[in-house]
Motif scaffolding. Structure first.
Motif, short mmCIF file in Angstrom:
data_model
loop_
_atom_site.label_atom_id
_atom_site.label_comp_id
_atom_site.label_asym_id
_atom_site.label_seq_id
_atom_site.Cartn_x
_atom_site.Cartn_y
_atom_site.Cartn_z
N LEU A 119 0.82 -1.21 0.00
CA LEU A 119 0.00 0.00 0.00
C LEU A 119 0.85 1.26 0.00
O LEU A 119 0.39 2.32 -0.42
N ARG A 151 -4.35 -2.16 -5.02
CA ARG A 151 -4.07 -1.46 -3.75
C ARG A 151 -5.34 -0.82 -3.19
O ARG A 151 -5.64 -0.89 -2.00
N GLN A 168 -7.28 -1.69 0.29
CA GLN A 168 -7.44 -0.62 1.28
C GLN A 168 -8.89 -0.44 1.70
O GLN A 168 -9.17 0.05 2.79
#
Lengths: 238, 193
Positions: free
Chosen positions: B123, B136, B140
Motif C-alpha cells: 500500500l 491497492r 485498502q
C-alpha cells in the motif's frame, strides 16, 4: 444451507482455510451445486491477485535453464530407480482396473454410478451428473467425486482421504473412454488434510466416457498411460 | 510490489497458453519469461528462501506445461491460475517443513512479520500501474479486521480455527470476515460474477 453460509464456506475454501465439519459440509455442497464451485473459483481468483502485493524479485537466470532442461531435456536416469511406487505397466493396470470396474458395476447397479457418462452430454439437466470413485488397498480410506459442469464442459474432481506422497510423485487423473482407452487428465493436486481437487477437460476426441481413475505417478516426465495401479476408480456403465 | 501484466496482455497470454497446450516450446519459453519474476517473487514472499522458491517455481512451470491443455479461460486468467498454483505449492512446502518439525518456530515468527508487512508494504509502494493501483485501492477498502483474516489464511496458511485462535475471536466471526472481505475483493477487482 443458506446462500450466506455457502458464501462463507466458499470464501474459506478459496483461502484454503476450511477444515473439520465445515470441510465435509462444503464437499457435500460442491458435490451437488456447480454454482458453489464457480463461486469458489471466482473467490480464489480474487485471492490469487493478492500475490501481486509481493515485493518485486527477479528469478535467477539459472532457474530458467533448470526448468527448460527438466521439461525438454533427457529424463533423469535416476527417475525410475527413485520412484517410490511400483510400476506395473499399463497392461497390468488396465487388467486390474477392468476387474475392479466390473465388481463395482455389479455392486452399484442401482445407483447413479451406473449412468452413462457422456462428455458432450446433451441431456436437459446434466448438472446432476455425479460419479463416485472408491479407494483400494492402502487407499481404502480415500474417496472422490467427479461432477460434470455443463457450462464449462468439464469435470470437477474432488478427493479426500488421500495420503501424502513423496515429492517425487503426484496423483494423476485418467479418463476411460467407451473403448476402454485411458486418457491423461492431468495432476490431482493434493492440498491440506488429504484433500485434492482439479478441473479436467478430457478433450474433444473423447466422445463418450466410461469412468475415471486416479493413480500415483512420478512428477515430471508424463507417461501416456498409467505406470501404477489405480488407487481410486469409478464404476463404469454396464 | 510486482507489476502485473497489463489487461491487454491477457489475449497474448491466452494465445500463449493455447500454444503451450499444443506443446510449443517457444510459447512455453515466452510464458516463462512473462511469469517467472512474478511467480518467483510470490514464492519468495511465502518461503523467504531462494532455493525453496526456485523449487516451487520449477514445480509450477512443470505443472503449467503438464496441464496447459486442461486450462479453461472461463475459470480464470492464466496469471491468476499460475499465482494460485504458486501460492498453494508454497504453502504445501511450508507445511511439509512444519510437519518435519523443522523451522516451525522461525516460520511462525516470520509469518507474523509477513502478515503485517505484505499488504502494508504494497500500500505504500510507488508502483503507478493502473492494475496495481486498482489492487491497492481494493485492499485498502477492506476493513482492517477483514484484511487480517485474509492475510492470516492466505499468506500465513492458517486454517479457520487457527485464525480464530490467533486473533482470539469466535470462529463465526472469522467466517463472516472472510466472506465479507473476499466477496468485497471479488467485487472491487471485477472478478466475473
Amino acid at each position: 444451507m443458506s446462500s450466506e453460509q455457502i458464501e462463507e464456506l466458499a470464501a474459506l475454501d478459496a483461502l484454503d482455510a476450511l477444515e473439520g465439519d465445515d470441510l465435509a459440509a462444503w464437499q457435500q455442497v460442491c458435490a451437488e451445486k456447480i454454482s458453489a464451485m464457480r463461486l469458489r473459483d471466482e473467490l480464489e481468483d480474487a485471492a490469487a491477485q493478492l500475490c501481486l502485493l509481493s515485493p518485486a524479485a527477479v528469478a535467477p537466470p539459472a532457474l530458467r535453464l533448470r526448468v527448460l532442461s527438466t521439461i525438454f531435456g533427457e529424463p533423469s536416469s535416476s527417475q525410475s530407480t527413485t520412484a517410490a511406487v511400483t510400476s506395473s505397466g499399463f497392461a497390468a493396470w488396465a487388467a486390474a482396473a477392468a476387474v475392479v470396474l466390473l465388481v463395482l458395476v455389479g455392486a452399484s447397479s442401482t445407483t447413479r454410478q451406473k449412468e452413462s457418462v457422456v462428455v458432450r452430454d446433451a441431456r436437459p439437466d446434466p448438472q446432476n451428473l455425479q460419479i463416485t470413485l472408491s479407494g483400494y488397498g492402502d487407499y481404502a480410506g480415500a474417496k472422490a467425486h467427479v461432477l460434470w459442469d455443463s457450462g464449462q464442459r468439464g469435470w470437477y474432481v474432488q478427493a479426500d482421504g488421500l495420503p501424502d506422497l513423496p515429492a517425487s510423485h503426484a496423483y494423476r487423473v485418467w479418463a476411460v473412454d467407451a473403448e476402454g482407452t485411458v486418457h491423461n487428465c492431468g495432476e490431482l493436486a493434493l492440498r491440506r488434510g488429504g484433500l485434492a481437487r482439479s478441473f479436467v477437460q478430457p478433450g474433444d476426441s473423447i466422445r463418450s466416457m466410461q469412468g475415471f481413475a486416479v493413480t500415483v505417478e512420478p512428477v515430471g516426465g508424463v507417461s501416456a498411460v498409467p505406470t501404477s495401479p489405480a488407487v481410486l476408480i469409478s464404476a463404469l456403465r454396464s | 510490489m510486482i507489476t502485473a501484466p497489463e489487461p491487454d496482455d491477457r489475449a497474448v497470454e491466452l494465445d500463449l497458453m493455447a500454444r503451450v497446450a499444443k506443446r510449443e516450446r517457444v510459447a512455453f519459453e515466452q510464458l516463462y519469461d512473462r511469469y517467472s519474476n512474478i511467480l518467483y517473487a510470490t514464492a519468495m514472499k511465502f518461503l523467504r528462501e531462494d532455493a525453496d522458491a526456485q523449487d516451487v517455481v520449477q514445480d509450477v512451470f512443470i505443472q503449467i506445461w503438464d496441464k496447459a491443455k486442461l486450462y479453461d479461460p472461463a475459470k480464470g486468467k492464466p496469471l491468476t491460475w499460475a499465482l494460485t498454483l504458486t501460492r498453494n505449492r508454497s504453502i504445501d512446502r511450508i507445511r511439509a517443513i512444519q510437519r518435519r518439525g523443522r523451522l516451525r518456530e522461525d516460520f511462525e515468527k516470520e509469518t507474523v512479520v509477513d502478515e503485517s508487512a505484505g499488504i502494508r508494504e504494497a500500500l505504500s509502494g510507488v508502483d503507478a500501474s493502473e492494475k496495481n493501483q486498482i489492487l491497492r485501492d481494493a485492499v485498502q477498502r477492506l476493513s482492517p479486521e477483514q484484511r487480517k483474516v485474509i492475510e492470516l489464511a492466505f499468506f500465513g496458511g492458517l486454517t479457520q480455527n487457527e485464525v480464530a485462535n490467533r486473533l482470539g475471536e469466535p470462529l463465526g466471526t472469522v467466517k463472516a470476515r472472510a466472506r465479507r472481505g473476499l466477496m468485497k475483493l471479488k467485487e472491487l477487482l471485477g472478478t466475473k460474477p
